[in-house]
Design a protein around this motif. Structure first.
Motif, PDB file in Angstrom:
ATOM      1  N   UNK A 388      23.428  29.236  -4.583  1.00  0.00           N
ATOM      2  CA  UNK A 388      22.597  28.100  -4.194  1.00  0.00           C
ATOM      3  C   UNK A 388      23.112  27.423  -2.926  1.00  0.00           C
ATOM      4  N   UNK A 389      22.350  26.429  -2.473  1.00  0.00           N
ATOM      5  CA  UNK A 389      22.750  25.663  -1.295  1.00  0.00           C
ATOM      6  C   UNK A 389      24.018  24.856  -1.537  1.00  0.00           C
ATOM      7  N   UNK A 390      24.383  24.655  -2.807  1.00  0.00           N
ATOM      8  CA  UNK A 390      25.578  23.890  -3.131  1.00  0.00           C
ATOM      9  C   UNK A 390      26.741  24.801  -3.549  1.00  0.00           C
ATOM     10  N   UNK A 391      26.619  26.097  -3.339  1.00  0.00           N
ATOM     11  CA  UNK A 391      27.684  27.023  -3.706  1.00  0.00           C
ATOM     12  C   UNK A 391      28.852  26.914  -2.728  1.00  0.00           C
ATOM     13  N   UNK A 392      29.987  27.506  -3.123  1.00  0.00           N
ATOM     14  CA  UNK A 392      31.183  27.451  -2.282  1.00  0.00           C
ATOM     15  C   UNK A 392      30.917  28.028  -0.901  1.00  0.00           C
ATOM     16  N   UNK A 393      30.334  29.218  -0.875  1.00  0.00           N
ATOM     17  CA  UNK A 393      30.115  29.888   0.404  1.00  0.00           C
ATOM     18  C   UNK A 393      29.103  29.131   1.263  1.00  0.00           C
ATOM     19  N   UNK A 394      28.070  28.586   0.628  1.00  0.00           N
ATOM     20  CA  UNK A 394      27.066  27.833   1.391  1.00  0.00           C
ATOM     21  C   UNK A 394      27.687  26.584   2.020  1.00  0.00           C
ATOM     22  N   UNK A 395      28.507  25.863   1.259  1.00  0.00           N
ATOM     23  CA  UNK A 395      29.116  24.640   1.785  1.00  0.00           C
ATOM     24  C   UNK A 395      30.140  24.957   2.866  1.00  0.00           C
ATOM     25  N   UNK A 396      30.927  26.018   2.689  1.00  0.00           N
ATOM     26  CA  UNK A 396      31.882  26.404   3.722  1.00  0.00           C
ATOM     27  C   UNK A 396      31.151  26.815   4.998  1.00  0.00           C
ATOM     28  N   UNK A 397      30.047  27.539   4.841  1.00  0.00           N
ATOM     29  CA  UNK A 397      29.248  27.954   6.002  1.00  0.00           C
ATOM     30  C   UNK A 397      28.674  26.744   6.724  1.00  0.00           C
ATOM     31  N   UNK A 398      28.201  25.762   5.963  1.00  0.00           N
ATOM     32  CA  UNK A 398      27.646  24.558   6.574  1.00  0.00           C
ATOM     33  C   UNK A 398      28.710  23.810   7.373  1.00  0.00           C
TER      34      UNK A 398
END
Length: 513
Positions: A388-398
């Motif tokens: 999801x948008x709140x996953x570890x990888x998504x947040x690190x990418x953001x």
């Protein structure tokens, strides 16, 4: 009420006013009763009987009102602000403070089923004021744009007429950011503009508390979120073990069986899910014509939230242990809670302002350390870091994207070129390479950190498996065991410095840096 009783319970329009005044509840208590609750009272044969029945209804509702907010679980971090909003409204009603001196609105965000709507209802009930509620969808079903705007105006006017009251608007993220262009942008712009006018209008009306709810606060138009329209941002969360136990107790009554084992199975689920488990347990007991037993609760919990296998539980604990270890090493203050449960693992951090490149590197490493811990322990990783948008990888990418496109950090071009989430895949190649280099550097640092502290990962993981939920005190004890006070300070600075050097070296490999 006296005039109404004259019409309904007197053939000649005359009643014993003094006797009824003595029997009726106070004006304040009568305000608490909504329309449907009046019907049982007016079914009484006499006016005095109706007055007595009204008093009984008020007494019955007072218990729920006084305990209203206490029945909404998951409020611990935001309860002080909620209590201040309530105290301000009460003080204004008593003439002790001017309305213009109060904070009178809030944006309530949190995951699905955490109790945002329930909070609005409980707040209004405890304040003894009406609740006027609506949503984007409720107004939109009125018809075309003009009819929708008219429906929105009608419900806002209703709230103003009923002041003091609570005006609650659900799913306010539907009033999305006007800067995001799409097929219906012009329609959306007009709707958001109307909502801005109405929030300003409501803010000027003494006695109207405005509460807005969303699962996605980042999607709400920034002009709606600013102070003066929505003064506070209250972030709700799913209930902890104590909150789940309280939900089960509320649903099953004082004679409820031991629900400790069921609460353990439900850690990490929403309050709505926990309440559903209680109803399912009642259904099982009803089917067998007996009181609810502990096994009924466990069976109901496992039907709704299937039990995790030991292997999955271990992997989840190791994943969260990686996050915790990295946070211990790289952040100045430890997490305030951590848990593992059927819906996944969670770690709650105090607000960590990311100001420098070192801060941002640390934040990326902490996000990716769960994935790194799985690799080090099991030799492979699960899908738990993405999704999801709140996953570890998504947040690190953001974090990485914002660093190079918004903040011109890590040697990037001195140019502000923000990238919306929906445009990640179409970023220019050189930006994608910069972001990838940052994430790879953070991943390398996370894997090195985990490799250097295998026993710490095991210790933290075992604590999570044993307790399922760690509070701030337990986490502080764990941190002290893993990093003693003297070496911990050295490790904190050394790890931040070494992770920064590693990231810098890796980034330097790319000619764009």
């Amino acid at each position: 009420m006296l005039q109404l009783l004259c019409v309904t319970h007197s053939g000649r329009g005359e009643i014993d006013t003094h006797a009824l005044l003595a029997a009726l509840p106070t004006d304040e208590d009568l305000r608490r009763l909504e329309g449907p609750l009046l019907s049982p009272a007016f079914q009484e044969q006499t006016a005095l009987g109706a007055a007595i029945r009204l008093k009984e209804l008020v007494d019955a509702s007072r218990v729920l009102v006084q305990d209203g907010l206490n029945r909404v679980h998951g409020l611990t971090p935001i309860r002080p602000q909620i209590d201040r909003l309530l105290a301000g409204l009460i003080a204004w009603q008593a003439g002790k403070v001017d309305w213009c001196d109060l904070l009178t609105s809030a944006l309530i965000s949190g995951p699905t089923g955490c109790g945002k709507t329930m909070l609005a209802r409980a707040f209004a009930a405890q304040a003894c004021v009406p609740l006027v509620s609506t949503s984007y969808a409720e107004c939109q079903k009125a018809g075309h744009l003009g009819q929708m705007l008219a429906a929105l105006d009608t419900v806002v006017s209703e709230a103003i007429a009923k002041a003091p009251c609570v005006f609650f608007i659900d799913e306010i993220d539907s009033f999305a950011d006007r800067m995001i262009q799409h097929r219906n942008s012009e329609y959306q712009r007009q709707v958001v503009n109307a909502m801005l006018v109405h929030l300003t209008r409501l803010a000027q009306v003494p006695g109207v508390i405005v509460l807005a709810a969303t699962n996605h606060p980042e999607h709400v138009d920034p002009a709606l979120r600013r102070a003066g329209r929505l003064d506070l941002h209250l972030r709700m969360r799913y209930p902890d073990r104590a909150g789940i136990s309280a939900i089960l107790r509320d649903a099953l009554g004082p004679s409820a069986p031991d629900f400790g084992a069921a609460a353990d199975l439900l850690i990490g689920v929403s309050g709505a899910t926990a309440a559903g488990v209680a109803r399912a347990a009642l259904g099982i007991a009803r089917q067998h014509a007996r009181p609810v037993a502990t096994d009924d609760l466990i069976d109901a919990a496992q039907e709704i939230v299937p039990a995790m296998s030991p292997g999955l539980l271990k992997r989840m604990a190791v994943h969260e242990a990686g996050h915790l270890l990295a946070a211990f090493q790289l952040f100045p203050t430890p997490p305030t809670s951590a848990s593992i449960g059927p819906s996944g693992g969670t770690m709650e951090l105090p607000i960590q302002p990311a100001i420098t490149e070192t801060d941002l590197r640390a934040a990326m490493i902490v996000r990716l350390a769960g994935w790194a811990a799985e690799l080090a322990t099991f030799g492979d990783a699960s899908i738990g870091a993405g999704g999801t948008e709140q996953s570890d990888l998504a947040l690190a990418t953001r974090i990485a994207i914002d660093a190079v496109t918004r903040h011109a950090l890590f040697g990037s071009d001195l140019l502000w070129t923000p990238v919306a989430p929906e445009h990640h895949l179409t970023m220019p190649k050189h930006l994608r390479l910069r972001v990838t280099d940052l994430l790879n550097a953070a991943n390398a640092a996370a894997r090195q950190l985990v490799a250097d502290h295998p026993q710490a990962i095991e210790t933290i993981a075992q604590a999570l498996i044993e307790h399922r939920e760690l509070d701030a005190g337990q986490i502080a004890d764990l941190r002290a065991r893993i990093l003693d006070s003297a070496r911990g300070a050295q490790n904190f600075e050394a790890m931040r410095e070494s992770s920064g050097m590693m990231a810098t070296r890796d980034c330097a490999k790319h000619p764009k840096f």
